[in-house]
Design a protein around this motif. Structure first.
Motif, PDB file in Angstrom:
ATOM      1  N   PRO A  21       0.793  -1.234   0.000  1.00 61.72           N
ATOM      2  CA  PRO A  21       0.000   0.000   0.000  1.00 61.72           C
ATOM      3  C   PRO A  21       0.829   1.289   0.000  1.00 61.72           C
ATOM      4  N   GLU A  22       2.103   1.202   0.344  1.00 62.86           N
ATOM      5  CA  GLU A  22       2.943   2.395   0.368  1.00 62.86           C
ATOM      6  C   GLU A  22       3.494   2.770  -1.011  1.00 62.86           C
ATOM      7  N   ILE A  23       3.323   1.912  -1.998  1.00 60.83           N
ATOM      8  CA  ILE A  23       3.890   2.150  -3.324  1.00 60.83           C
ATOM      9  C   ILE A  23       3.206   3.345  -3.994  1.00 60.83           C
ATOM     10  N   GLU A  24       3.989   4.104  -4.752  1.00 64.87           N
ATOM     11  CA  GLU A  24       3.468   5.234  -5.501  1.00 64.87           C
ATOM     12  C   GLU A  24       3.789   5.047  -6.980  1.00 64.87           C
ATOM     13  N   ALA A  25       3.033   5.757  -7.800  1.00 60.95           N
ATOM     14  CA  ALA A  25       3.247   5.705  -9.241  1.00 60.95           C
ATOM     15  C   ALA A  25       3.512   7.103  -9.771  1.00 60.95           C
ATOM     16  N   GLU A  26       4.453   7.182 -10.671  1.00 59.15           N
ATOM     17  CA  GLU A  26       4.776   8.424 -11.356  1.00 59.15           C
ATOM     18  C   GLU A  26       4.085   8.403 -12.721  1.00 59.15           C
ATOM     19  N   VAL A  27       3.399   9.484 -13.049  1.00 55.04           N
ATOM     20  CA  VAL A  27       2.714   9.601 -14.336  1.00 55.04           C
ATOM     21  C   VAL A  27       3.617  10.376 -15.292  1.00 55.04           C
ATOM     22  N   ILE A  28       3.862   9.774 -16.457  1.00 56.93           N
ATOM     23  CA  ILE A  28       4.764  10.365 -17.453  1.00 56.93           C
ATOM     24  C   ILE A  28       4.015  10.412 -18.787  1.00 56.93           C
ATOM     25  N   TRP A  29       4.034  11.568 -19.434  1.00 54.76           N
ATOM     26  CA  TRP A  29       3.276  11.778 -20.667  1.00 54.76           C
ATOM     27  C   TRP A  29       4.202  11.931 -21.869  1.00 54.76           C
ATOM     28  N   ALA A  30       3.790  11.401 -23.015  1.00 59.87           N
ATOM     29  CA  ALA A  30       4.497  11.659 -24.265  1.00 59.87           C
ATOM     30  C   ALA A  30       4.102  13.047 -24.730  1.00 59.87           C
ATOM     31  N   LYS A  31       5.107  13.876 -24.989  1.00 59.40           N
ATOM     32  CA  LYS A  31       4.846  15.240 -25.446  1.00 59.40           C
ATOM     33  C   LYS A  31       5.990  15.666 -26.352  1.00 59.40           C
ATOM     34  N   ASP A  32       5.651  16.044 -27.559  1.00 60.23           N
ATOM     35  CA  ASP A  32       6.643  16.519 -28.532  1.00 60.23           C
ATOM     36  C   ASP A  32       7.766  15.508 -28.749  1.00 60.23           C
ATOM     37  N   GLY A  33       7.414  14.225 -28.794  1.00 58.03           N
ATOM     38  CA  GLY A  33       8.386  13.183 -29.095  1.00 58.03           C
ATOM     39  C   GLY A  33       9.283  12.764 -27.951  1.00 58.03           C
ATOM     40  N   THR A  34       8.989  13.232 -26.735  1.00 62.78           N
ATOM     41  CA  THR A  34       9.777  12.824 -25.572  1.00 62.78           C
ATOM     42  C   THR A  34       8.835  12.495 -24.426  1.00 62.78           C
ATOM     43  N   TRP A  35       9.378  11.861 -23.408  1.00 60.50           N
ATOM     44  CA  TRP A  35       8.618  11.568 -22.198  1.00 60.50           C
ATOM     45  C   TRP A  35       8.848  12.692 -21.206  1.00 60.50           C
ATOM     46  N   GLN A  36       7.757  13.200 -20.648  1.00 66.50           N
ATOM     47  CA  GLN A  36       7.868  14.311 -19.711  1.00 66.50           C
ATOM     48  C   GLN A  36       7.048  14.021 -18.465  1.00 66.50           C
ATOM     49  N   ALA A  37       7.751  13.922 -17.349  1.00 70.40           N
ATOM     50  CA  ALA A  37       7.067  13.748 -16.070  1.00 70.40           C
ATOM     51  C   ALA A  37       6.636  15.114 -15.571  1.00 70.40           C
ATOM     52  N   GLN A  38       5.515  15.141 -14.900  1.00 69.02           N
ATOM     53  CA  GLN A  38       5.054  16.385 -14.282  1.00 69.02           C
ATOM     54  C   GLN A  38       5.834  16.603 -13.000  1.00 69.02           C
ATOM     55  N   ASP A  39       6.114  17.851 -12.685  1.00 67.99           N
ATOM     56  CA  ASP A  39       6.865  18.167 -11.480  1.00 67.99           C
ATOM     57  C   ASP A  39       5.991  18.293 -10.247  1.00 67.99           C
ATOM     58  N   ASP A  40       4.696  18.459 -10.426  1.00 71.73           N
ATOM     59  CA  ASP A  40       3.839  18.644  -9.255  1.00 71.73           C
ATOM     60  C   ASP A  40       3.426  17.302  -8.663  1.00 71.73           C
ATOM     61  N   GLU A  41       3.076  17.326  -7.389  1.00 69.54           N
ATOM     62  CA  GLU A  41       2.711  16.097  -6.691  1.00 69.54           C
ATOM     63  C   GLU A  41       1.420  15.484  -7.206  1.00 69.54           C
ATOM     64  N   ALA A  42       0.631  16.241  -7.953  1.00 71.16           N
ATOM     65  CA  ALA A  42      -0.619  15.710  -8.487  1.00 71.16           C
ATOM     66  C   ALA A  42      -0.363  14.561  -9.460  1.00 71.16           C
ATOM     67  N   GLU A  43       0.828  14.494  -9.998  1.00 63.77           N
ATOM     68  CA  GLU A  43       1.147  13.449 -10.957  1.00 63.77           C
ATOM     69  C   GLU A  43       1.827  12.244 -10.313  1.00 63.77           C
TER      70      GLU A  43
END
Length: 110
Positions: A21-43
């Motif tokens: 239950p302590e595991i977290e997931a990072e959301v990473i989006w494809a944008k302009d041909g690269t992978w970009q993680a969001q810097d805010d905690e909402a992601e």
């Protein structure tokens, strides 16, 4: 009750969240041909949020590749999930850092 193919695909993530239950997931989006993680905690999602968040986006037509990762000093203990989302053509997926081990991955649609 019979699972849909989408539910079956997401089942390993749901089971992982129950077991760790302590595991977290990072959301990473494809944008302009690269992978970009969001810097805010909402992601960063709590493990229990992962299957619901992913299911909603997959039903909207997004694609997903997930990685379940462990640290090198405890290679069988999952500590992190990465969720890569895209719509039209995915960039090449990055390899996990040297101090991380890939335990499992999955892709929708396969």
């Amino acid at each position: 009750m019979t699972q849909t193919p989408l539910q079956a695909f997401l089942a390993p993530l749901a089971k992982l969240a129950l077991k760790h239950p302590e595991i977290e997931a990072e959301v990473i989006w494809a944008k302009d041909g690269t992978w970009q993680a969001q810097d805010d905690e909402a992601e960063f999602l709590d493990g229990e949020e992962v299957p619901y968040y992913a299911e909603g986006l997959l039903l909207e037509g997004f694609h997903l590749h997930y990685q379940i990762l462990s640290e090198a000093d405890a290679p069988k203990l999952p500590v992190h999930i990465r969720l890569f989302f895209w719509q039209n053509g995915a960039p090449e997926l990055p390899r996990p850092e040297a101090d991380l081990t890939l335990l499992a991955s999955g892709r929708w649609p396969a």
